[in-house]
Structures are given as C-alpha cells and as structure tokens.
Design an enzyme around this catalytic site. Structure first.
Site, PDB file in Angstrom:
ATOM      1  N   LYS A  35      -7.234 -94.771  52.532  1.00 39.82           N
ATOM      2  CA  LYS A  35      -6.497 -94.649  53.795  1.00 39.82           C
ATOM      3  C   LYS A  35      -5.471 -93.538  53.608  1.00 39.82           C
ATOM      4  O   LYS A  35      -4.987 -93.338  52.508  1.00 39.82           O
ATOM      5  CB  LYS A  35      -5.749 -95.951  54.098  1.00 39.82           C
ATOM      6  CG  LYS A  35      -6.619 -97.047  54.681  1.00 39.82           C
ATOM      7  CD  LYS A  35      -5.732 -98.178  55.209  1.00 39.82           C
ATOM      8  CE  LYS A  35      -6.545 -99.309  55.821  1.00 39.82           C
ATOM      9  NZ  LYS A  35      -5.689-100.425  56.271  1.00 39.82           N
TER      10      LYS A  35
ATOM     11  N   HIS B  64       6.563-107.389  61.808  1.00 42.45           N
ATOM     12  CA  HIS B  64       6.362-107.793  60.409  1.00 42.45           C
ATOM     13  C   HIS B  64       7.580-108.577  59.917  1.00 42.45           C
ATOM     14  O   HIS B  64       7.458-109.609  59.258  1.00 42.45           O
ATOM     15  CB  HIS B  64       6.224-106.565  59.482  1.00 42.45           C
ATOM     16  CG  HIS B  64       4.991-105.748  59.683  1.00 42.45           C
ATOM     17  ND1 HIS B  64       5.028-104.374  59.828  1.00 42.45           N
ATOM     18  CD2 HIS B  64       3.681-106.083  59.734  1.00 42.45           C
ATOM     19  CE1 HIS B  64       3.806-103.910  59.958  1.00 42.45           C
ATOM     20  NE2 HIS B  64       2.963-104.922  59.911  1.00 42.45           N
TER      21      HIS B  64
ATOM     22  N   SER C  97       2.112-100.925  63.761  1.00 38.82           N
ATOM     23  CA  SER C  97       2.601 -99.706  63.103  1.00 38.82           C
ATOM     24  C   SER C  97       1.933 -98.473  63.708  1.00 38.82           C
ATOM     25  O   SER C  97       2.565 -97.432  63.865  1.00 38.82           O
ATOM     26  CB  SER C  97       2.294 -99.760  61.600  1.00 38.82           C
ATOM     27  OG  SER C  97       2.925-100.857  61.013  1.00 38.82           O
TER      28      SER C  97
ATOM     29  N   ARG D  76      -1.326-111.707  66.338  1.00 36.57           N
ATOM     30  CA  ARG D  76      -0.660-111.280  67.571  1.00 36.57           C
ATOM     31  C   ARG D  76      -1.409-111.765  68.798  1.00 36.57           C
ATOM     32  O   ARG D  76      -0.850-112.311  69.717  1.00 36.57           O
ATOM     33  CB  ARG D  76      -0.564-109.746  67.618  1.00 36.57           C
ATOM     34  CG  ARG D  76       0.463-109.175  66.693  1.00 36.57           C
ATOM     35  CD  ARG D  76       0.297-107.694  66.553  1.00 36.57           C
ATOM     36  NE  ARG D  76      -1.038-107.379  66.047  1.00 36.57           N
ATOM     37  CZ  ARG D  76      -1.416-106.200  65.624  1.00 36.57           C
ATOM     38  NH1 ARG D  76      -0.585-105.201  65.688  1.00 36.57           N
ATOM     39  NH2 ARG D  76      -2.628-106.003  65.155  1.00 36.57           N
TER      40      ARG D  76
HETATM   41  O1  PNS Z   1      -1.731-104.447  57.531  1.00 34.80           O
HETATM   42  P1  PNS Z   1      -3.225-104.425  57.416  1.00 34.80           P
HETATM   43  O2  PNS Z   1      -3.695-103.013  57.221  1.00 34.80           O
HETATM   44  O3  PNS Z   1      -3.897-105.130  58.559  1.00 34.80           O
HETATM   45  O4  PNS Z   1      -3.589-105.242  56.075  1.00 34.80           O
HETATM   46  C1  PNS Z   1      -4.911-105.354  55.634  1.00 34.80           C
HETATM   47  C2  PNS Z   1      -5.002-105.908  54.200  1.00 34.80           C
HETATM   48  C3  PNS Z   1      -4.133-105.132  53.247  1.00 34.80           C
HETATM   49  C4  PNS Z   1      -4.535-107.366  54.200  1.00 34.80           C
HETATM   50  C5  PNS Z   1      -6.499-105.847  53.769  1.00 34.80           C
HETATM   51  O5  PNS Z   1      -7.001-104.574  54.026  1.00 34.80           O
HETATM   52  C6  PNS Z   1      -6.712-106.177  52.296  1.00 34.80           C
HETATM   53  O6  PNS Z   1      -6.556-107.301  51.884  1.00 34.80           O
HETATM   54  N1  PNS Z   1      -7.083-105.151  51.490  1.00 34.80           N
HETATM   55  C7  PNS Z   1      -7.276-105.290  50.065  1.00 34.80           C
HETATM   56  C8  PNS Z   1      -8.757-105.167  49.699  1.00 34.80           C
HETATM   57  C9  PNS Z   1      -9.460-106.490  49.870  1.00 34.80           C
HETATM   58  O7  PNS Z   1      -9.129-107.482  49.245  1.00 34.80           O
HETATM   59  N2  PNS Z   1     -10.469-106.501  50.756  1.00 34.80           N
HETATM   60  C10 PNS Z   1     -11.238-107.678  51.075  1.00 34.80           C
HETATM   61  C11 PNS Z   1     -10.560-108.478  52.157  1.00 34.80           C
HETATM   62  S1  PNS Z   1     -11.778-109.327  53.041  1.00 34.80           S
END
Ligand code: PNS
Length: 165
Positions: free
Chosen positions: A41, A17, A128, A90
C-alpha cells in the site's frame, strides 16, 4: 487481564478511530493499536509517522500502546498474547469485508476472535481516505481530526504539492 489488538492503517488516525480506541480502553485492561506497515500500500504517512501520531492522540490513555506490524494480523495478535481483535463498524457497507476478515482470521488462527464496536453516529460517515481527499483539495478537515493531526495532513499535502507528486 483482557488484552485487545485494534489493528488498522490509521493513515491518518481520525476522530472516528479515536472514539473506538477510547471506548475499547474502558472495556479492556490493555489495548494494543497495531499499525499496518505494508509495503504494497502507498500510505500518505510512513508507519513511523502513523505510530507517532497515534502516540500523540492517545497520550492521555494509560492502558493504550502503539506498535507497528508487518505480515499477518493473527501472528501479531498471538505475539502479544492478546485475547481479541477490535474493529469498528460504521455501516452495513463495512460488514461484508469485516465478516470475511474475522472469519478468515478465526479459520487460520482458531481462538482469535473479533469484537465489533459500532462507530459513534457522529463519525459514521468518516474515513481516512475521505479526509485525505478533502485535504488534497484544500478543504477544511478540522472537524474530522485532532488539531495536531489535521496540521500534519495539511503539511504533508502542501509538501507533496510543492514536490509535484
Ligand atoms: O484500517 P484498515 O486498512 O481497514 O485495516 C485493515 C487491516 C490492517 C486490519 C487488515 O488489512 C489486516 O489485518 N492486514 C494484515 C494482513 C492480514 O492479516 N490479512 C488477512 C486478514 S483476513
């Protein structure tokens, strides 16, 4: 002024990150790290702890700031008047999910674009979740995290073990 949001769970922030954060900070005028605070979560660290850990590792990057957010990412992006979302890629396995997310975000919020940075090869395997799994079994996580973050993960795991979680 080019403003980016780099969103994620950051549970915890890894060197992978950090590599994306550092490179984004060179390209953009301002980078806002959006820490997802999602009750559905169950993270190892609270949103506040994750924000503080990110603050600590980015202390040397003056154009980077940290905020937590709830709800839709595109709303957070708009609220901050950001131009783009940054995500790290990645491997090909990330691609399908990332493509779906970026396209959905653009459909629900036309104009919100996603910029992908390919992760440094050194960290292309890192996540993570993997770090937490290694820490759960008392493995060495020092090559994956900043030293203060590794310490926090080890402390958290030890506390969980003690409380029987
Ligand atoms: O580090 P991660 O868990 O891969 O990040 C995922 C994240 C936070 C980018 C994604 O879950 C997110 O944007 N969540 C917020 C809710 C949202 O907007 N959902 C629609 C996205 S298509």
């Amino acid at each position: 002024m080019a403003v980016a949001v780099y969103p994620g769970s950051f549970d915890p922030v890894t060197l992978g990150h950090y590599d994306i954060i550092e490179r984004s900070a060179k390209i953009m005028d301002r980078v806002i790290i959006g820490v997802l605070n999602n009750n559905s979560k169950t993270p190892l660290f609270s949103a506040e702890e994750r924000v503080n850990m990110l603050k600590s590792v980015t202390a040397g990057l003056p154009n980077v700031e940290i905020q937590s957010f709830e709800g839709l990412l595109v709303d957070f992006v708009k609220k901050n008047h950001a131009d783009v979302i940054i995500r790290g890629l990645r491997a090909i396995t990330d691609f399908e999910y990332e493509l779906q997310m970026s396209q959905t975000n653009r459909v629900i919020a036309p104009g919100v674009d996603t910029l992908f940075l390919t992760t440094n090869l050194k960290y292309s395997y890192l996540s993570s979740s993997i770090v937490k799994e290694i820490a759960m079994y008392q493995g060495d996580i020092s090559m994956f995290l900043h030293p203060e973050i590794a310490r926090k993960v080890e402390e958290k795991m030890a506390a969980r073990k003690k409380s029987g979680e």
